[in-house]
Design a protein around this motif. Structure first.
Motif, mmCIF file in Angstrom:
data_model
loop_
_atom_site.group_PDB
_atom_site.id
_atom_site.type_symbol
_atom_site.label_atom_id
_atom_site.label_comp_id
_atom_site.label_asym_id
_atom_site.label_seq_id
_atom_site.Cartn_x
_atom_site.Cartn_y
_atom_site.Cartn_z
ATOM 1 N N HIS A 174 0.816 -1.220 0.000
ATOM 2 C CA HIS A 174 0.000 0.000 0.000
ATOM 3 C C HIS A 174 0.847 1.267 0.000
ATOM 4 O O HIS A 174 0.446 2.293 0.556
ATOM 5 C CB HIS A 174 -1.008 -0.034 1.148
ATOM 6 N N VAL A 175 1.998 1.186 -0.629
ATOM 7 C CA VAL A 175 2.743 2.398 -0.975
ATOM 8 C C VAL A 175 2.235 2.854 -2.341
ATOM 9 O O VAL A 175 2.291 2.099 -3.311
ATOM 10 C CB VAL A 175 4.262 2.142 -1.040
ATOM 11 N N PRO A 176 1.710 4.078 -2.426
ATOM 12 C CA PRO A 176 1.242 4.578 -3.726
ATOM 13 C C PRO A 176 2.421 5.104 -4.523
ATOM 14 O O PRO A 176 3.172 5.937 -4.045
ATOM 15 C CB PRO A 176 0.295 5.716 -3.334
ATOM 16 N N VAL A 177 2.625 4.575 -5.720
ATOM 17 C CA VAL A 177 3.805 5.006 -6.479
ATOM 18 C C VAL A 177 3.456 5.759 -7.749
ATOM 19 O O VAL A 177 4.329 6.282 -8.417
ATOM 20 C CB VAL A 177 4.715 3.830 -6.865
ATOM 21 N N ASP A 178 2.204 5.799 -8.096
ATOM 22 C CA ASP A 178 1.872 6.494 -9.328
ATOM 23 C C ASP A 178 0.408 6.899 -9.264
ATOM 24 O O ASP A 178 -0.475 6.054 -9.393
ATOM 25 C CB ASP A 178 2.120 5.580 -10.529
ATOM 26 N N CYS A 186 -8.036 0.235 -0.446
ATOM 27 C CA CYS A 186 -7.590 0.864 0.812
ATOM 28 C C CYS A 186 -7.932 2.340 0.848
ATOM 29 O O CYS A 186 -7.833 2.979 1.890
ATOM 30 C CB CYS A 186 -6.088 0.659 1.020
ATOM 31 N N GLY A 187 -8.320 2.921 -0.290
ATOM 32 C CA GLY A 187 -8.673 4.337 -0.328
ATOM 33 C C GLY A 187 -7.642 5.193 -1.044
ATOM 34 O O GLY A 187 -7.928 6.317 -1.452
ATOM 35 N N GLN A 188 -6.429 4.653 -1.191
ATOM 36 C CA GLN A 188 -5.405 5.390 -1.923
ATOM 37 C C GLN A 188 -5.513 5.066 -3.408
ATOM 38 O O GLN A 188 -6.335 4.276 -3.839
ATOM 39 C CB GLN A 188 -4.011 5.010 -1.411
ATOM 40 N N VAL B 177 9.653 7.388 -7.904
ATOM 41 C CA VAL B 177 8.229 7.222 -7.608
ATOM 42 C C VAL B 177 7.327 7.766 -8.693
ATOM 43 O O VAL B 177 6.125 7.606 -8.648
ATOM 44 C CB VAL B 177 7.823 7.889 -6.286
ATOM 45 N N ASP B 241 5.383 10.617 0.243
ATOM 46 C CA ASP B 241 5.804 9.320 -0.309
ATOM 47 C C ASP B 241 6.970 8.742 0.499
ATOM 48 O O ASP B 241 6.998 7.546 0.807
ATOM 49 C CB ASP B 241 6.239 9.475 -1.769
ATOM 50 N N GLN B 244 5.726 7.386 3.795
ATOM 51 C CA GLN B 244 5.031 6.109 3.660
ATOM 52 C C GLN B 244 6.002 4.974 3.372
ATOM 53 O O GLN B 244 5.851 3.870 3.900
ATOM 54 C CB GLN B 244 3.961 6.191 2.564
ATOM 55 N N GLN B 248 6.081 2.071 6.002
ATOM 56 C CA GLN B 248 5.533 0.791 5.590
ATOM 57 C C GLN B 248 6.618 -0.236 5.245
ATOM 58 O O GLN B 248 6.302 -1.341 4.858
ATOM 59 C CB GLN B 248 4.542 0.991 4.449
ATOM 60 N N ALA B 282 -8.460 9.651 3.061
ATOM 61 C CA ALA B 282 -8.953 8.708 2.056
ATOM 62 C C ALA B 282 -8.676 7.260 2.446
ATOM 63 O O ALA B 282 -9.229 6.349 1.836
ATOM 64 C CB ALA B 282 -8.302 9.012 0.704
ATOM 65 N N CYS B 283 -7.846 7.032 3.456
ATOM 66 C CA CYS B 283 -7.311 5.676 3.673
ATOM 67 C C CYS B 283 -7.269 5.316 5.157
ATOM 68 O O CYS B 283 -6.370 5.745 5.884
ATOM 69 C CB CYS B 283 -5.902 5.597 3.071
ATOM 70 N N PRO B 284 -8.236 4.509 5.597
ATOM 71 C CA PRO B 284 -8.255 4.111 7.016
ATOM 72 C C PRO B 284 -6.978 3.389 7.458
ATOM 73 O O PRO B 284 -6.526 3.570 8.589
ATOM 74 C CB PRO B 284 -9.468 3.166 7.101
ATOM 75 N N PHE B 285 -6.399 2.595 6.564
ATOM 76 C CA PHE B 285 -5.144 1.905 6.903
ATOM 77 C C PHE B 285 -4.076 2.911 7.290
ATOM 78 O O PHE B 285 -3.420 2.795 8.335
ATOM 79 C CB PHE B 285 -4.677 1.061 5.712
#
Lengths: 313, 313
Positions: A174-178, A186-188, B177, B241, B244, B248, B282-285
């Motif tokens: 759940h690392v957003p990279v793009d 998860c919402g992202q 990223v 980024d 995270q 994570q 946006a993300c509960p996690f």
């Protein structure tokens, strides 16, 4: 029977260990002898609901231990869902209809008070894969990347699982990279898991008659299918990002590719190496890391989830 | 004088420690007493070239130790460039015209054989910041993010620096990223360092008369400057980024914001918290990780680089 050498970790424990791997479709257990070898294994289909899971786990432990039950010093359980390894409580095990369950102490109670440790299934598989691949030498950092339904990593330092402050160590899926990629449940947006988990590849490259998508995708690319090439490039790019994130944060000596996608075997390793070599050709720093030499596929012929559950702590 | 409580780590060492922080413009040293407190500090302007650096470090150690020189049990040095912490050799210290230097053993030789440990400056600052912020309790994982000329992290687990298999642990600045961002001198494109290092912010938001860019950028955004808002959003997005990726992967209990950019102080923390809160909404996690509560600014009134160099190993 898998040959796992005994290590210092077992020296303080008398007797036998049992490891249990709770999956969405089956529950598997192994009995590990004082010499560190797997001496028995057993599996049952998984049934839904907390009471069924407790019954099944307890009877599986007694069953796999057999005559040696009185000699079992410790039971380890690996399970999907949210796991509090410190208390043995689990939550949100969607596949098994479990909202919340005090799994560790309830199983311990049904087994006459044997100590029970509960960890998440990825962490357990990380320990099992490291033990099978590394044998006695668990020194240094080993990262296990689970390309399964989701994407997460288990990280061991000198054989010890790293849970982190909030249990989120290794949650790289759940690392957003793009931000231009897919919405994630998860919402992202653009989480690595939305592209290179096993479930995502199945969504991006649907196959008929239940064939696993990754071998099919690689084969189609090799046949010259343009759409397959596009999808595979996206998937291997996300795998490359995942590898760099893990390598450049914890810098493991071994990076184990696991989860269902790893069953693709050699062809998966080849496309990952192609991605790494393309990146390295532009970047001496990355080339110096030589990540390709650190990659291993998870063993497919050993029950690494159950083996690792026995040793995880 | 900074108050650093002695810990178990010092119990095995008789006497005093000296920590040296080699920078591009100055070299700074501290003497730490048997009780873990800084009892003296001294600095000199940095001169270029390996022989000058050796001379300056050796005389600075003798100078800061003074009458206590015979009681110094260990010298630690933090330096920019590529560092092999195991051998004490350094390479590519561009700011000081050093290609290669056997820094550790040559300094040790000039100091009559005192053991010398060499680490990179970010790792040393990580140790120093953790000791100043956490005092006695170095349990768990602490990550130090150095937003300096470049971007890199130092990670401590239970007070022990994590170097990783190839010394690349914490090299998150060169995680790409977003392939649409800037070319990086490393050869990749979109590295986090191309957007949120101190040098990158200075490039993206040039200021007159040597004013530091980050406070100026935040102030301009608050005055309603649209271009400043655009640049700041890009910078804080890259910082988000980075946070995270670190959270994570290693899931630290404390995330220390350091490097020159950290001197921005409260306003920097505010814009980072704004970015985190937007992501969490946006993300509960992510909200569950509560990263904001784990953020700290590096201490600005203590020589954390030199203090940490003394304790790094």
């Amino acid at each position: 029977m898998t040959d796992i050498a005994a290590t210092d970790a077992v020296a303080g424990r008398a007797g036998y260990l049992v490891g249990v791997d709770i999956g969405g479709t089956k529950i598997e257990a192994v009995l590990i002898g004082p010499d560190g070898r797997v001496v028995a294994s057993r599996r049952v289909p998984a049934r839904r609901g907390g009471d069924n899971v407790l019954d099944d786990v307890a009877s599986l432990v007694r069953g796999v231990a057999g005559d040696r039950f009185a000699d079992v010093a410790h039971v380890g359980i690996g399970t999907p869902g949210r796991v509090d390894a410190a208390t043995g409580r689990i939550a949100n095990v969607v596949n098994l209809d479990i909202d919340e369950l005090d799994l560790g102490s309830l199983v311990s109670g049904r087994l006459g008070g044997i100590p029970v440790h509960v960890d998440n299934d990825v962490n357990a598989a990380a320990v099992g894969a490291a033990r099978v691949l590394c044998g006695d030498d668990l020194s240094g950092t080993v990262a296990f990347l689970n390309f399964g339904t989701g994407l997460a990593a288990g990280v061991l330092v000198d054989g010890v699982l790293q849970h982190g402050y909030s249990g989120a160590a290794g949650e790289v899926g759940h690392v957003p990279v793009d931000p231009n990629r897919f919405d994630c449940p998860c919402g992202q947006r653009g989480c690595l898991e939305t592209v290179c988990s096993g479930a995502s590849v199945a969504r991006l490259w649907p196959t008929a008659d239940g064939r696993p998508p990754m071998p099919d995708l690689i084969a189609a690319t090799r046949r010259g299918d343009g759409e397959a090439r596009r999808v595979l490039a996206m998937v291997t790019h996300a795998i490359g990002d995942t590898l760099q994130i893990v390598a450049q944060s914890v810098d493991p000596r071994l990076i184990v590719i696991g989860g269902g996608m790893a069953k693709t075997g050699g062809p998966l390793l080849e496309v990952i190496l192609d991605e790494l070599h393309a990146r390295e050709s532009a970047c001496p720093f990355l080339k110096g890391l030589d990540l390709g030499a650190r990659l291993r596929l998870a063993p497919v012929d050993a029950p690494v989830g159950a083996i690792g559950a026995a040793w995880a702590s």
